[in-house]
Design a protein around this motif. Structure first.
Motif, PDB file in Angstrom:
ATOM      1  N   HIS A  28       0.791  -1.222   0.000  1.00 60.06           N
ATOM      2  CA  HIS A  28       0.000   0.000   0.000  1.00 60.06           C
ATOM      3  C   HIS A  28       0.825   1.273   0.000  1.00 60.06           C
ATOM      4  CE1 HIS A  28      -2.726  -3.063   1.801  1.00 60.06           C
ATOM      5  NE2 HIS A  28      -3.564  -2.520   0.940  1.00 60.06           N
ATOM      6  N   TYR A  29       2.146   1.156   0.229  1.00 62.82           N
ATOM      7  CA  TYR A  29       2.974   2.341   0.339  1.00 62.82           C
ATOM      8  C   TYR A  29       4.067   2.339  -0.721  1.00 62.82           C
ATOM      9  CZ  TYR A  29       1.103   3.869   4.836  1.00 62.82           C
ATOM     10  OH  TYR A  29       0.297   4.340   5.825  1.00 62.82           O
ATOM     11  N   ALA A  30       4.291   3.502  -1.278  1.00 63.91           N
ATOM     12  CA  ALA A  30       5.507   3.727  -2.037  1.00 63.91           C
ATOM     13  C   ALA A  30       6.583   4.189  -1.062  1.00 63.91           C
ATOM     14  CB  ALA A  30       5.278   4.801  -3.094  1.00 63.91           C
ATOM     15  N   THR A  31       7.839   3.814  -1.333  1.00 60.55           N
ATOM     16  CA  THR A  31       8.951   4.243  -0.482  1.00 60.55           C
ATOM     17  C   THR A  31      10.077   4.755  -1.365  1.00 60.55           C
ATOM     18  OG1 THR A  31       9.683   1.927  -0.449  1.00 60.55           O
ATOM     19  CG2 THR A  31       8.501   2.712   1.475  1.00 60.55           C
ATOM     20  N   THR A  59      11.661   8.103   2.696  1.00 58.73           N
ATOM     21  CA  THR A  59      10.323   8.666   2.690  1.00 58.73           C
ATOM     22  C   THR A  59       9.306   7.618   2.284  1.00 58.73           C
ATOM     23  OG1 THR A  59       9.001  10.522   1.817  1.00 58.73           O
ATOM     24  CG2 THR A  59      10.544   9.464   0.299  1.00 58.73           C
ATOM     25  N   ALA A  60       8.048   7.850   2.615  1.00 62.02           N
ATOM     26  CA  ALA A  60       6.987   6.893   2.283  1.00 62.02           C
ATOM     27  C   ALA A  60       5.687   7.645   2.033  1.00 62.02           C
ATOM     28  CB  ALA A  60       6.804   5.878   3.413  1.00 62.02           C
ATOM     29  N   SER A  61       4.862   7.040   1.210  1.00 67.55           N
ATOM     30  CA  SER A  61       3.544   7.622   0.941  1.00 67.55           C
ATOM     31  C   SER A  61       2.568   6.538   0.546  1.00 67.55           C
ATOM     32  CB  SER A  61       3.642   8.661  -0.184  1.00 67.55           C
ATOM     33  OG  SER A  61       2.358   9.135  -0.537  1.00 67.55           O
ATOM     34  N   ARG A  62       1.341   6.683   1.006  1.00 70.78           N
ATOM     35  CA  ARG A  62       0.279   5.756   0.634  1.00 70.78           C
ATOM     36  C   ARG A  62      -0.495   6.281  -0.570  1.00 70.78           C
ATOM     37  NH1 ARG A  62      -2.804   1.808   3.876  1.00 70.78           N
ATOM     38  NH2 ARG A  62      -4.790   1.443   2.815  1.00 70.78           N
ATOM     39  N   THR A  63      -0.399   7.581  -0.837  1.00 67.72           N
ATOM     40  CA  THR A  63      -1.298   8.202  -1.817  1.00 67.72           C
ATOM     41  C   THR A  63      -0.595   8.795  -3.031  1.00 67.72           C
ATOM     42  OG1 THR A  63      -1.172  10.298  -0.612  1.00 67.72           O
ATOM     43  CG2 THR A  63      -2.960   8.779  -0.018  1.00 67.72           C
ATOM     44  N   ILE A  64       0.742   8.681  -3.089  1.00 66.26           N
ATOM     45  CA  ILE A  64       1.459   9.367  -4.157  1.00 66.26           C
ATOM     46  C   ILE A  64       1.129   8.751  -5.512  1.00 66.26           C
ATOM     47  CG2 ILE A  64       3.535   7.916  -4.103  1.00 66.26           C
ATOM     48  CD1 ILE A  64       5.123  10.622  -4.261  1.00 66.26           C
ATOM     49  N   ILE A  65       1.123   9.589  -6.544  1.00 63.68           N
ATOM     50  CA  ILE A  65       0.899   9.110  -7.906  1.00 63.68           C
ATOM     51  C   ILE A  65       2.225   9.138  -8.666  1.00 63.68           C
ATOM     52  CG2 ILE A  65      -1.520   9.816  -7.940  1.00 63.68           C
ATOM     53  CD1 ILE A  65      -0.715  12.293  -9.501  1.00 63.68           C
ATOM     54  N   LEU A  66       2.276   8.376  -9.736  1.00 63.51           N
ATOM     55  CA  LEU A  66       3.514   8.172 -10.477  1.00 63.51           C
ATOM     56  C   LEU A  66       4.140   9.491 -10.925  1.00 63.51           C
ATOM     57  CD1 LEU A  66       5.423   6.061 -11.634  1.00 63.51           C
ATOM     58  CD2 LEU A  66       3.998   5.984 -13.676  1.00 63.51           C
ATOM     59  N   SER A  67       3.318  10.397 -11.400  1.00 67.97           N
ATOM     60  CA  SER A  67       3.840  11.655 -11.948  1.00 67.97           C
ATOM     61  C   SER A  67       4.402  12.573 -10.871  1.00 67.97           C
ATOM     62  CB  SER A  67       2.740  12.380 -12.719  1.00 67.97           C
ATOM     63  OG  SER A  67       1.654  12.665 -11.877  1.00 67.97           O
ATOM     64  N   SER A  68       4.188  12.260  -9.597  1.00 66.68           N
ATOM     65  CA  SER A  68       4.630  13.130  -8.499  1.00 66.68           C
ATOM     66  C   SER A  68       5.754  12.529  -7.680  1.00 66.68           C
ATOM     67  CB  SER A  68       3.457  13.452  -7.574  1.00 66.68           C
ATOM     68  OG  SER A  68       2.451  14.155  -8.267  1.00 66.68           O
TER      69      SER A  68
END
Length: 125
Positions: free
Chosen positions: A30-33, A96-105
């Motif tokens: 669920h998270y990008a890192t 860093t980590a994010s559950r909501t980030i999109i590819l373009s960001s």
């Protein structure tokens, strides 16, 4: 979510270091890192990232072929293997980590939700 980066230090040019980021509350599906870095007097800069599910990683152009991002889901740990280090790689490195980030960001620091405290990497002879 908590992130704790470590592994920085002083290394000679063309040397190697492996950074480690211990995570808690970051579920790999669920998270990008990722990793960013910030040199004195400069903006925080994207280095590398993995989106959820261990998909193909993304790298900033200047580190491609030298740095490798990986994740050990069983240990809840993110790594950044850095080879052929150059003086221009000197910076504080942040995980860093994010559950909501999109590819373009991925390359935009403000798009990420959680940050570790940073670890200093100095490349110098």
């Amino acid at each position: 979510v908590q992130l704790q980066a470590s592994g920085g230090g002083l290394v000679q040019p063309r040397g190697s270091l492996r950074l480690t980021c211990a995570t808690s509350g970051v579920t790999p599906d669920h998270y990008a890192t990722g990793w960013f870095r910030q040199a004195p007097g400069k903006e925080r800069e994207f280095v590398a990232a993995i989106k959820w599910g261990n998909s193909n990683p993304f790298y900033e152009d200047s580190v491609k072929g030298r740095f490798t991002i990986s994740r050990d889901n069983a240990k809840s740990t993110l790594y950044l293997q850095m080879n052929s280090l150059q003086p221009e790689d000197t910076a504080v490195y942040y995980c860093t980590a994010s559950r909501t980030i999109i590819l373009s960001s991925l390359r935009v620091p403000s798009s990420w939700n959680y940050w570790g405290q940073g670890t200093q990497v100095t490349v110098s002879s």
